[in-house]
Design a protein around this motif. Structure first.
Motif, PDB file in Angstrom:
ATOM      1  N   LEU A 259      45.475  37.937  29.771  1.00 34.74           N
ATOM      2  CA  LEU A 259      45.072  39.264  30.222  1.00 34.74           C
ATOM      3  C   LEU A 259      45.018  39.333  31.739  1.00 34.74           C
ATOM      4  CD1 LEU A 259      44.177  42.084  29.413  1.00 34.74           C
ATOM      5  CD2 LEU A 259      41.833  41.220  29.162  1.00 34.74           C
ATOM      6  N   SER A 260      44.613  38.243  32.364  1.00 28.36           N
ATOM      7  CA  SER A 260      44.584  38.175  33.831  1.00 28.36           C
ATOM      8  C   SER A 260      45.988  38.331  34.406  1.00 28.36           C
ATOM      9  CB  SER A 260      43.971  36.838  34.273  1.00 28.36           C
ATOM     10  OG  SER A 260      44.005  36.698  35.671  1.00 28.36           O
ATOM     11  N   VAL A 261      46.963  37.661  33.788  1.00 29.38           N
ATOM     12  CA  VAL A 261      48.361  37.780  34.226  1.00 29.38           C
ATOM     13  C   VAL A 261      48.854  39.217  34.024  1.00 29.38           C
ATOM     14  CG1 VAL A 261      50.728  37.020  33.773  1.00 29.38           C
ATOM     15  CG2 VAL A 261      48.857  35.351  33.805  1.00 29.38           C
ATOM     16  N   PHE A 262      48.515  39.801  32.896  1.00 24.66           N
ATOM     17  CA  PHE A 262      48.867  41.189  32.585  1.00 24.66           C
ATOM     18  C   PHE A 262      48.378  42.126  33.695  1.00 24.66           C
ATOM     19  CE2 PHE A 262      47.119  45.144  30.753  1.00 24.66           C
ATOM     20  CZ  PHE A 262      48.255  45.727  30.206  1.00 24.66           C
ATOM     21  N   CYS A 263      47.142  41.951  34.119  1.00 25.62           N
ATOM     22  CA  CYS A 263      46.575  42.799  35.172  1.00 25.62           C
ATOM     23  C   CYS A 263      47.262  42.547  36.513  1.00 25.62           C
ATOM     24  CB  CYS A 263      45.072  42.545  35.302  1.00 25.62           C
ATOM     25  SG  CYS A 263      44.114  43.121  33.891  1.00 25.62           S
ATOM     26  N   GLU A 264      47.542  41.287  36.802  1.00 23.31           N
ATOM     27  CA  GLU A 264      48.215  40.939  38.058  1.00 23.31           C
ATOM     28  C   GLU A 264      49.595  41.575  38.135  1.00 23.31           C
ATOM     29  OE1 GLU A 264      49.500  36.952  40.620  1.00 23.31           O
ATOM     30  OE2 GLU A 264      48.465  36.758  38.693  1.00 23.31           O
ATOM     31  N   GLN A 265      50.313  41.573  37.032  1.00 26.61           N
ATOM     32  CA  GLN A 265      51.656  42.154  36.999  1.00 26.61           C
ATOM     33  C   GLN A 265      51.625  43.665  37.214  1.00 26.61           C
ATOM     34  OE1 GLN A 265      52.994  40.733  33.173  1.00 26.61           O
ATOM     35  NE2 GLN A 265      53.940  38.888  34.037  1.00 26.61           N
ATOM     36  N   LEU A 266      50.552  44.314  36.769  1.00 29.52           N
ATOM     37  CA  LEU A 266      50.425  45.757  36.932  1.00 29.52           C
ATOM     38  C   LEU A 266      49.705  46.145  38.226  1.00 29.52           C
ATOM     39  CD1 LEU A 266      49.509  46.887  33.289  1.00 29.52           C
ATOM     40  CD2 LEU A 266      51.683  47.224  34.490  1.00 29.52           C
ATOM     41  N   GLY A 267      49.242  45.140  38.964  1.00 31.13           N
ATOM     42  CA  GLY A 267      48.537  45.410  40.213  1.00 31.13           C
ATOM     43  C   GLY A 267      47.137  45.944  40.000  1.00 31.13           C
ATOM     44  N   LEU A 268      46.493  45.519  38.906  1.00 36.62           N
ATOM     45  CA  LEU A 268      45.170  46.026  38.562  1.00 36.62           C
ATOM     46  C   LEU A 268      44.079  45.021  38.918  1.00 36.62           C
ATOM     47  CD1 LEU A 268      45.968  47.302  34.947  1.00 36.62           C
ATOM     48  CD2 LEU A 268      46.123  48.585  37.095  1.00 36.62           C
ATOM     49  N   ASP A 269      42.938  45.535  39.313  1.00 35.93           N
ATOM     50  CA  ASP A 269      41.768  44.694  39.517  1.00 35.93           C
ATOM     51  C   ASP A 269      41.262  44.244  38.148  1.00 35.93           C
ATOM     52  OD1 ASP A 269      39.516  43.474  40.650  1.00 35.93           O
ATOM     53  OD2 ASP A 269      38.318  45.297  40.424  1.00 35.93           O
ATOM     54  N   PHE A 270      41.058  42.944  37.985  1.00 31.16           N
ATOM     55  CA  PHE A 270      40.608  42.396  36.712  1.00 31.16           C
ATOM     56  C   PHE A 270      39.165  41.937  36.850  1.00 31.16           C
ATOM     57  CE2 PHE A 270      40.783  38.556  33.723  1.00 31.16           C
ATOM     58  CZ  PHE A 270      40.500  39.324  32.606  1.00 31.16           C
ATOM     59  N   ALA A 271      38.287  42.454  35.989  1.00 31.97           N
ATOM     60  CA  ALA A 271      36.857  42.151  36.100  1.00 31.97           C
ATOM     61  C   ALA A 271      36.323  41.598  34.775  1.00 31.97           C
ATOM     62  CB  ALA A 271      36.090  43.402  36.494  1.00 31.97           C
ATOM     63  N   PRO A 272      36.535  40.297  34.513  1.00 33.44           N
ATOM     64  CA  PRO A 272      35.957  39.689  33.313  1.00 33.44           C
ATOM     65  C   PRO A 272      34.465  39.454  33.513  1.00 33.44           C
ATOM     66  CG  PRO A 272      37.069  38.021  34.610  1.00 33.44           C
ATOM     67  CD  PRO A 272      37.299  39.326  35.312  1.00 33.44           C
ATOM     68  N   ASN A 273      33.708  39.511  32.435  1.00 34.20           N
ATOM     69  CA  ASN A 273      32.261  39.347  32.519  1.00 34.20           C
ATOM     70  C   ASN A 273      31.786  38.516  31.332  1.00 34.20           C
ATOM     71  OD1 ASN A 273      29.497  39.566  32.671  1.00 34.20           O
ATOM     72  ND2 ASN A 273      29.441  41.786  32.733  1.00 34.20           N
ATOM     73  N   PRO A 274      31.192  37.346  31.573  1.00 38.47           N
ATOM     74  CA  PRO A 274      30.796  36.472  30.468  1.00 38.47           C
ATOM     75  C   PRO A 274      29.465  36.843  29.820  1.00 38.47           C
ATOM     76  CG  PRO A 274      30.290  35.416  32.545  1.00 38.47           C
ATOM     77  CD  PRO A 274      30.991  36.709  32.881  1.00 38.47           C
ATOM     78  N   PHE A 275      28.842  37.932  30.266  1.00 41.16           N
ATOM     79  CA  PHE A 275      27.536  38.310  29.733  1.00 41.16           C
ATOM     80  C   PHE A 275      27.672  39.298  28.569  1.00 41.16           C
ATOM     81  CE2 PHE A 275      26.447  36.676  33.862  1.00 41.16           C
ATOM     82  CZ  PHE A 275      25.243  36.022  33.643  1.00 41.16           C
TER      83      PHE A 275
END
Length: 336
Positions: free
Chosen positions: A173-189
């Protein structure tokens, strides 16, 4: 330079008790049924369009600059863009947290026309998304919405709670966001349910998954900001429910007053509970204030109160995550 100016501005708002940023839950209704959602069957009588306009007037008068719309799913309200347009007429900066399944081309253009700061879209994985939302075809709809927003040059962030159901898809999913130029904000909580039950907590990553996730985030360059003071809850941030209850922040589900009975200014300036919160300093948190991993801990007093019963005690899940990060950095198991 700009980052420092923003930080200084937020610090001044905090010291002056100005509600700089308000999160507004416009509805608890949603067209999806996500397994981790903390709003389990939550319903209420929503404020009318006119009542919300009046609240926006009050927020502007109190110094609010940033309004974050969330739900439920805000776009289920037919008056959403009337509300957003009115808030913009009061010179408030706007953001939205959404599942995006209701956003098509014309809707995306409305976000552009209103100059939204950001639209945050909840995506859980490229393959497991529909299983987590319990809704077939939801990933395709959200993905199409993102593409519509990108075409309109609307800033998009992908927000992803990381749990044992989607752990294996986070890197993809991180790669997916990088390819689209999107800010990726994962949250482990993962938080408790609003009805007080703890069933959603079973979705948290186990220690092995958390270790791998944390290592990947460190290697990606993510820096965890620690804390040097008690948080901004009830000082420069606040939250409002669909029915008009005011909370110290979106995580702090203790009503400090109702906008159907009092003005926002009256609640904000005269709430005894807010006075208590504003009196708290880091030193009052006897364990946290001397903790050796404080510099990498995302302390949340509201979650400590909700889950562990004491606003001044450590939040056990924050401790688990912070100690894991500290251990990995010190043992140099990651390229940090």
């Amino acid at each position: 330079m700009i980052r420092q100016l923003k930080q200084d501005f937020r610090e001044k708002a905090r010291n002056a008790n100005i509600p700089l940023e308000v999160t507004f839950e416009l509805t608890y209704r949603c067209n999806l049924s996500c397994v981790h959602c903390y709003l389990k069957g939550e319903t209420c009588e929503e404020m009318t369009t006119g009542e919300i306009f009046a609240v926006i007037d009050q927020l502007a008068e109190c110094g609010t600059l940033h309004l974050i719309f969330t739900g439920g799913e805000c776009l289920l309200r037919e008056d959403f863009f009337d509300i957003a347009g009115y808030a913009r007429s009061k010179n408030l900066a706007l953001s939205l947290i959404t599942n995006a399944t209701l956003i098509d081309g014309p809707t995306a253009k409305k976000f552009k026309d209103l100059n939204f700061l950001e639209v945050s879209v909840s995506i859980y994985g490229l393959n497991c998304h529909d299983r987590i939302t319990s809704t077939k075809g939801s990933f395709i709809k959200s993905h199409e919405a993102i593409k519509h927003l990108i075409r309109e040059n609307v800033s998009v962030q992908v927000k992803t709670p990381v749990m044992n159901l989607n752990f294996n898809e986070i890197e993809q999913l991180s790669v997916f966001c990088e390819q689209l130029g999107l800010d990726f904000a994962p949250n482990p909580f993962i938080t408790m349910c609003s009805d007080g039950t703890r069933k959603t907590l079973a979705l948290r990553m186990d220690d092995g998954q958390l270790s791998r996730y944390t290592c990947e985030r460190i290697e990606s360059g993510e820096r965890a900001s620690g804390f040097n003071s008690f948080c901004n809850t009830g000082r420069s941030v606040a939250a409002i429910s669909p029915s008009g209850d005011v909370f110290p922040c979106i995580a702090f589900k203790k009503s400090i007053g109702s906008l159907k009975k009092q003005s926002f200014s009256d609640i904000w300036n005269n709430s005894p509970y807010l006075s208590f919160l504003r009196s708290l300093e880091l030193a009052h948190m006897k364990e946290c204030s001397v903790c050796t991993v404080r510099n990498v801990c995302r302390l949340c007093p509201a979650e400590a109160l909700e889950e562990d019963g004491d606003i001044l005690s450590p939040h056990k899940e924050a401790c688990r995550i912070a100690y894991m990060r500290h251990k990995l950095i010190n043992e140099r198991k990651c390229k940090c």
